[in-house]
Scaffold this motif. Structure first.
Motif, PDB file in Angstrom:
ATOM      1  N   LYS A  51       0.832  -1.211   0.000  1.00  0.00           N
ATOM      2  CA  LYS A  51       0.000   0.000   0.000  1.00  0.00           C
ATOM      3  C   LYS A  51       0.862   1.254   0.000  1.00  0.00           C
ATOM      4  CE  LYS A  51      -2.722   0.531   3.442  1.00  0.00           C
ATOM      5  NZ  LYS A  51      -3.688   0.530   4.528  1.00  0.00           N
ATOM      6  N   GLU A  52       1.875   1.267   0.835  1.00  0.00           N
ATOM      7  CA  GLU A  52       2.782   2.422   0.921  1.00  0.00           C
ATOM      8  C   GLU A  52       3.524   2.617  -0.407  1.00  0.00           C
ATOM      9  OE1 GLU A  52       4.691   5.719   2.314  1.00  0.00           O
ATOM     10  OE2 GLU A  52       3.023   4.691   3.269  1.00  0.00           O
ATOM     11  N   LYS A  55       0.807   3.911  -3.127  1.00  0.00           N
ATOM     12  CA  LYS A  55      -0.163   4.939  -2.739  1.00  0.00           C
ATOM     13  C   LYS A  55      -0.178   6.162  -3.655  1.00  0.00           C
ATOM     14  CE  LYS A  55       2.789   7.483   0.345  1.00  0.00           C
ATOM     15  NZ  LYS A  55       3.085   7.955   1.631  1.00  0.00           N
TER      16      LYS A  55
END
Length: 184
Positions: A51-52, A55
């Motif tokens: 996710k990071e 993003k």
């Protein structure tokens, strides 16, 4: 009312074009990064890393784009860690620790070369060696981590690099599994 209907048709058409992706590899879907991360990462820790990593990317993209972005992030992490390793070695650390960091620097060079090859594969839609490239990158970073002892500088950084490398490899594996173009 007619204007609203035109806007809906235009939006639907654009969404369809975006989802099919004109520059995507054959048989590789465009998905949300959230869905892609869910498919690629089975642990909460790796899902968070994924996710990071993604993003700042479009919420819907070809899976090859996500795999390429993750591999690029891994190479950036390698560069940052190797720079820190060079600083540590330059301070004159004891022999065993120095040898471990020098070995890690070599392992990271291998990981970087393999990850760069995987990026080229994703960007060029050629996947005949990609699995091996990812496997070698993961093994190189993992080997480095095994050489470092608890309490030494960069143990956490190398563990984080392994997570990023694993996420990149997992995203790449999704692409390879769906690819109909494994040969050039």
């Amino acid at each position: 009312m007619e204007r609203a209907m035109t806007l809906v048709v235009l939006t639907t058409t654009l969404a369809a074009l975006f989802l099919t992706g004109t520059d995507a590899c054959d048989n590789i879907p465009s998905l949300t990064w959230n869905m892609t991360c869910s498919m690629a990462c089975k642990t909460p820790q790796l899902f968070d890393v994924c996710k990071e990593t993604l993003k700042d990317e479009p919420y819907i993209s070809a899976m090859t784009v996500y795999a390429s972005v993750a591999a690029k992030r891994a190479t950036k992490a390698y560069d940052d860690t190797v720079y820190k390793m060079a600083d540590i070695v330059a301070t004159g650390v004891p022999g065993e620790e120095r040898d471990a960091y020098l070995s890690c620097t070599n392992r990271y060079a291998t990981a970087r070369i393999q990850m760069e090859a995987a990026i080229a594969d994703m960007d060029g839609c050629h996947f005949e060696r990609t699995t091996q490239e990812y496997d070698e990158a993961v093994a190189a970073v993992k080997t480095c981590g095994e050489k470092l002892k608890a309490g030494w500088p960069l143990v956490a950084a190398v563990a984080a690099d392994l997570d990023v490398t694993t996420v990149a490899a997992n995203l790449g594996a999704l692409v390879i599994a769906r690819s109909s173009s494994k040969k050039p």
